[in-house]
Motif scaffolding. Structure first.
Motif, mmCIF file in Angstrom:
data_model
loop_
_atom_site.group_PDB
_atom_site.id
_atom_site.type_symbol
_atom_site.label_atom_id
_atom_site.label_comp_id
_atom_site.label_asym_id
_atom_site.label_seq_id
_atom_site.Cartn_x
_atom_site.Cartn_y
_atom_site.Cartn_z
ATOM 1 N N ALA A 32 0.305 -1.279 -0.193
ATOM 2 C CA ALA A 32 0.049 0.240 -0.206
ATOM 3 C C ALA A 32 0.776 0.833 0.036
ATOM 4 O O ALA A 32 0.624 1.942 -0.483
ATOM 5 N N LEU A 33 2.455 1.040 0.286
ATOM 6 C CA LEU A 33 2.664 2.279 0.832
ATOM 7 C C LEU A 33 4.220 2.467 -0.679
ATOM 8 O O LEU A 33 4.148 3.479 -0.993
ATOM 9 N N GLY A 34 3.545 1.635 -1.712
ATOM 10 C CA GLY A 34 4.299 1.611 -2.327
ATOM 11 C C GLY A 34 5.440 1.136 -2.326
ATOM 12 O O GLY A 34 6.528 1.464 -3.485
ATOM 13 N N LEU A 35 6.291 0.336 -1.525
ATOM 14 C CA LEU A 35 7.748 0.167 -1.155
ATOM 15 C C LEU A 35 7.939 -1.194 -2.544
ATOM 16 O O LEU A 35 7.026 -1.779 -2.364
ATOM 17 N N SER A 36 9.415 -0.563 -2.587
ATOM 18 C CA SER A 36 9.542 -1.629 -3.705
ATOM 19 C C SER A 36 10.132 -3.094 -2.978
ATOM 20 O O SER A 36 9.919 -2.897 -1.877
ATOM 21 N N LEU A 37 10.805 -4.122 -3.347
ATOM 22 C CA LEU A 37 11.072 -5.502 -3.142
ATOM 23 C C LEU A 37 12.503 -5.017 -1.662
ATOM 24 O O LEU A 37 12.144 -5.187 -0.873
ATOM 25 N N ASN A 38 13.320 -4.091 -2.421
ATOM 26 C CA ASN A 38 14.175 -3.727 -1.252
ATOM 27 C C ASN A 38 14.110 -3.478 0.485
ATOM 28 O O ASN A 38 14.049 -3.419 0.879
ATOM 29 N N ASP A 48 1.939 9.594 5.525
ATOM 30 C CA ASP A 48 2.339 10.929 5.478
ATOM 31 C C ASP A 48 2.350 10.560 3.459
ATOM 32 O O ASP A 48 2.610 11.081 2.732
ATOM 33 N N ALA A 49 2.500 8.754 3.382
ATOM 34 C CA ALA A 49 3.201 8.817 1.717
ATOM 35 C C ALA A 49 1.949 9.027 0.867
ATOM 36 O O ALA A 49 1.602 8.929 -0.349
ATOM 37 N N ASN A 50 0.648 8.699 1.307
ATOM 38 C CA ASN A 50 -0.645 8.405 0.814
ATOM 39 C C ASN A 50 -1.291 10.065 1.025
ATOM 40 O O ASN A 50 -2.664 9.984 0.069
#
Length: 447
Positions: free
Chosen positions: A52-58, A360-362
């Motif tokens: 949901a936060l859009g984090l990458s695999l890393n 904060d991100a969304n």
């Protein structure tokens, strides 16, 4: 029937359902399933929130690594505290102090000779063993007079000792001192640098077999976009998990040994145990020293990974966190201690900051200066912004709410005070034998 009774009844029903499904399993198998179940549930939640936060695999792997790292650290500390409080009834609220002794002793032993402050420059294994021995020695010094006191006075003494230790390493008189011609010191408020405990990973990766595995792991990580620093941190987390498993096996063996049965007897009624000829004072001193050494080890593996330590890392609130983890998991259960460490690290330590990152991100929300401003604004986003902006304070409220709910519905914790056998062997488990059936055939029987 009240709402709390209904929820408590549903929890009991769920527990009975789990017990029925695992009826044929041994105790350690059930414990293993519960620990992995809680850990897997935490991973699933963080992966969903990470997506949901859009984090990458890393980013997702790094987040799961942090959750596992703190879960392992709190599991080690909670296991040590469970040996004191859960099995022996010793109300030790000086966990942070014994952690500080272990870390600072290790730091002085391994800090460079030409450092500022200087150390002895010894190898890291010597520092770890020395730190644990120092914590055990301080535990002995504290136990000799303090274990003669009642439980509440003993708790006050351990709390005071913890603060004395923190203020001592903070004082300027110990910033630098000389012993037998050697310049040593704690660094006072500026802290002390030393050989980091995670330096064991490069050493392991230089070994013949592990070097090939490490190269393959780094190659796979580079192919899927995982940074090498994340992989190295994950390997150090695996070392902590290995320590958790080793401690669980050690403490489980102690719990079911004659020594462990004396500990439980002291917890239940020390006078009765003493009347049966048990040397309760010697036993309490021994177990107190062992628990203090394990708390020192927990501090070394946690703070030692940074290669730098200051007295601010050992505030009394740290002891409170470890107690909360033990209450969640349940006193008197080693598996419960691990579960408590996982739940505390995931839900109360890493969870709230992660939620703040998602908001904060969304969402573009502002944080009103006071709760009154947030309420009169009649805007849900204003309330959300206030909650996110004051998340550090709200986290303490969340800990309090969790404790209240536990006291209402599960006062023994998730796995606390389970029925344990008193004999050296479990007489309730009878071997399956064969009996002659009435029709001349043979059938299996539990008789």
């Amino acid at each position: 029937m009240s709402a709390s009774d209904r929820i408590g009844g549903r929890i009991s029903d769920a527990r009975r359902a789990v017990e029925e499904r695992t009826e044929g399993f041994s105790r350690w198998q059930v414990d293993l399933l519960l620990v992995f179940g809680f850990l897997l549930a935490s991973y699933v939640l963080f992966v969903l929130f990470g997506l949901a936060l859009g984090l990458s695999l890393n980013g997702i792997v790094s987040t799961l690594r942090r959750v596992t790292y703190f879960a392992a650290v709190y599991a080690i500390l909670t296991l040590a505290l469970n040996l004191h409080w859960g099995y022996t009834g010793l109300f030790n609220i000086g966990v942070a102090g014994f952690m500080a002794v272990g870390v600072y002793a290790m730091a002085i032993l391994t800090a460079p000779v030409d450092g500022s402050p200087a150390g002895l420059g010894l190898p890291l294994p010597v520092g770890i063993v020395g730190g644990m021995a120092a914590a055990a020695l301080v535990g002995l010094v504290a136990a000799l007079p303090a274990l003669r006191l009642r439980a509440d006075y003993f708790a006050i003494v351990t709390l005071g000792l913890s603060e004395i230790i923190r203020l001592s390493v903070l004082s300027g008189s110990l910033r630098e001192f000389e012993v037998a011609g050697l310049e040593l010191g704690t660094g006072g408020g500026s802290g002390i640098s030393f050989t980091a405990t995670n330096s064991v990973i490069p050493w392991l990766l230089d070994l013949p077999v592990l070097s090939a595995l490490g190269d393959a792991l780094f190659a796979v990580g580079a192919a899927v976009g995982i940074q090498s620093s994340v992989i190295q941190s994950a390997l150090y987390t695996l070392v902590l998990l290995a320590c958790v498993i080793a401690l669980y096996v050690l403490l489980a063996r102690i719990a079911y040994s004659p020594f462990g049965r004396v500990l439980k007897a002291i917890r239940e009624d020390e006078l009765a145990a003493r009347s049966l000829g048990k040397h309760t004072k010697t036993t309490k001193i021994t177990v107190f020293m062992l628990g203090c050494a394990l708390m020192g080890l927990g501090g070394i593996l946690w703070q030692g990974g940074r290669g730098f330590v200051t007295p601010d890392s050992f505030l009394p609130i740290l002891t409170f966190y470890v107690f909360v983890a033990l209450i969640i998991g349940g006193a008197g259960s080693n598996a419960g201690s691990i579960v408590g460490g996982i739940v505390f690290a995931a839900a109360l330590w890493e969870g709230p900051p992660f939620v703040r990152r998602i908001v904060d991100a969304n969402l573009s929300v502002r944080s009103p200066p006071t709760i009154y401003d947030a309420v009169v604004a009649a805007d849900p986003l204003a309330l959300l912004g206030y909650a996110v902006g004051n998340l550090d304070q709200i986290r303490f409220m969340l800990v309090g709410v969790v404790l209240i709910l536990l006291m209402l519905w599960r006062p023994d914790g998730v796995l606390g005070h389970r029925k344990e056998i008193a004999a050296a062997t479990d007489l309730s488990r009878r071997p399956r034998t064969t009996a002659t059936a009435a029709d001349g055939g043979r059938e299996e029987s539990d008789e």
